[in-house]
Design an enzyme around this catalytic site. Structure first.
Site, PDB file in Angstrom:
ATOM      1  N   GLY A  67       5.150   1.138  -1.900  1.00  0.00           N
ATOM      2  CA  GLY A  67       5.405   0.340  -0.703  1.00  0.00           C
ATOM      3  C   GLY A  67       4.101  -0.309  -0.307  1.00  0.00           C
ATOM      4  CD  GLU A  68       1.001  -3.523   1.455  1.00  0.00           C
ATOM      5  OE1 GLU A  68       1.651  -4.035   0.535  1.00  0.00           O
ATOM      6  OE2 GLU A  68      -0.242  -3.401   1.408  1.00  0.00           O
ATOM      7  CB  SER A  69      -1.048   2.187   1.236  1.00  0.00           C
ATOM      8  OG  SER A  69      -1.938   1.119   1.047  1.00  0.00           O
ATOM      9  CB  CYS A 110       2.457   2.592  -6.356  1.00  0.00           C
ATOM     10  SG  CYS A 110       1.819   0.958  -6.676  1.00  0.00           S
ATOM     11  NE  ARG A 148      -4.333  -1.208  -0.138  1.00  0.00           N
ATOM     12  CZ  ARG A 148      -4.063  -1.875   0.971  1.00  0.00           C
ATOM     13  NH1 ARG A 148      -4.991  -2.046   1.888  1.00  0.00           N
ATOM     14  NH2 ARG A 148      -2.867  -2.386   1.155  1.00  0.00           N
ATOM     15  CB  ILE A 189       5.038  -3.148  -8.266  1.00  0.00           C
ATOM     16  CG1 ILE A 189       6.196  -3.004  -9.265  1.00  0.00           C
ATOM     17  CG2 ILE A 189       5.365  -4.201  -7.202  1.00  0.00           C
ATOM     18  CD1 ILE A 189       7.481  -2.482  -8.657  1.00  0.00           C
ATOM     19  NE  ARG A 190       0.259  -6.927  -3.421  1.00  0.00           N
ATOM     20  CZ  ARG A 190       0.169  -6.555  -2.147  1.00  0.00           C
ATOM     21  NH1 ARG A 190       1.217  -6.125  -1.496  1.00  0.00           N
ATOM     22  NH2 ARG A 190      -0.976  -6.596  -1.545  1.00  0.00           N
ATOM     23  CG  HIS A 226       6.584   1.673  -8.904  1.00  0.00           C
ATOM     24  ND1 HIS A 226       7.043   2.027  -7.656  1.00  0.00           N
ATOM     25  CD2 HIS A 226       5.516   0.875  -8.703  1.00  0.00           C
ATOM     26  CE1 HIS A 226       6.292   1.452  -6.732  1.00  0.00           C
ATOM     27  NE2 HIS A 226       5.355   0.743  -7.341  1.00  0.00           N
ATOM     28  CD  GLU A 269       9.671   4.389  -8.339  1.00  0.00           C
ATOM     29  OE1 GLU A 269       8.829   4.972  -9.060  1.00  0.00           O
ATOM     30  OE2 GLU A 269       9.354   3.518  -7.486  1.00  0.00           O
TER      31      GLU A 269
HETATM   32  N1  GLN Z   1      -0.400  -2.880  -3.096  1.00  0.00           N
HETATM   33  C1  GLN Z   1       0.204  -1.815  -2.338  1.00  0.00           C
HETATM   34  C2  GLN Z   1      -0.803  -1.175  -1.395  1.00  0.00           C
HETATM   35  O1  GLN Z   1      -1.929  -1.514  -1.402  1.00  0.00           O
HETATM   36  C3  GLN Z   1       0.810  -0.769  -3.246  1.00  0.00           C
HETATM   37  C4  GLN Z   1       1.924  -1.392  -4.066  1.00  0.00           C
HETATM   38  C5  GLN Z   1       2.995  -0.431  -4.497  1.00  0.00           C
HETATM   39  O2  GLN Z   1       3.151   0.666  -3.941  1.00  0.00           O
HETATM   40  N2  GLN Z   1       3.777  -0.855  -5.444  1.00  0.00           N
HETATM   41  O3  GLN Z   1      -0.462  -0.329  -0.627  1.00  0.00           O
END
Ligand code: GLN
Length: 178
Positions: free
Chosen positions: A32-34, A64, A91, A119-120, A155, A157
């Site tokens: 997600g977005e930390s 992630c 990150r 993913i990012r 990921h 999952e």
């Molecule tokens: N880029 C996100 C972050 O900095 C992490 C991305 C992800 O969980 N897929 O939190």
């Protein structure tokens, strides 16, 4: 994660408030977005409750953004973290969302040809002496473990298999209802 855990026979549920932690035998800290996750964890009180359980040895799979929350130090940009895991992470270290990609772990990794969905994704820049590297990609750690705390930069999952979840949580006792 819930679907993969259920496939393995676990009784999985989602956690949003501290009371839901009572009685669980393990936790997934999802992607997600930390930055957002940190705010929600603080607001809900779940951060403090998780901190207590995790320091007492609760099995964890962090993926992630979950790994970013768990790291001892977060760079690029720096951000507070819980320091459950003795790693330094950067990150978004592979680039922006459009640079997300799929790959396969280095063949000599403990998990064999593990599929990797990034993913990012963060990169693990350094690991402490208690941290064991379980899988690598281009020589860099992508799956690590410190005691009962497992963390992936990718990921697991999303790749249609359950080897990583099974390594962390084993298999549940429930069998099919047929
Ligand atoms: N880029 C996100 C972050 O900095 C992490 C991305 C992800 O969980 N897929 O939190």
């Amino acid at each position: 994660h819930v679907a993969v855990l259920r496939q393995l026979g676990h009784d999985a549920c989602e956690l949003r408030v501290p009371s839901e932690l009572d009685g669980v035998d393990g936790v997934v800290l999802p992607g997600g977005e930390s930055t957002t996750q940190l705010l929600l964890l603080a607001e809900s009180g779940l951060g403090t409750a998780l901190d207590t359980r995790i320091r007492a040895g609760l099995p964890v799979l962090a993926t992630c953004a979950g790994l970013i929350l768990a790291a001892r130090e977060v760079q690029a940009p720096p951000q507070p973290s819980f320091a459950w895991l003795d790693v330094v992470v950067a990150r978004n270290a592979w680039g922006r969302q459009v640079h997300s990609f799929e790959a396969t772990a280095d063949p000599d990794a403990a998990f064999g040809a593990l599929p990797l969905v990034f993913i990012r994704a963060p990169r693990i820049l350094a690991t402490g002496p208690e941290v064991q590297v379980l899988a690598r990609f281009q020589g860099e750690p992508v799956l690590v473990r410190q005691g009962r705390f497992y963390a992936a930069t990718f990921h697991p999952e999303l790749s249609g298999e359950s080897r990583v979840h099974a390594a962390v949580f084993g298999r549940g006792l429930k069998v099919s209802r047929e």
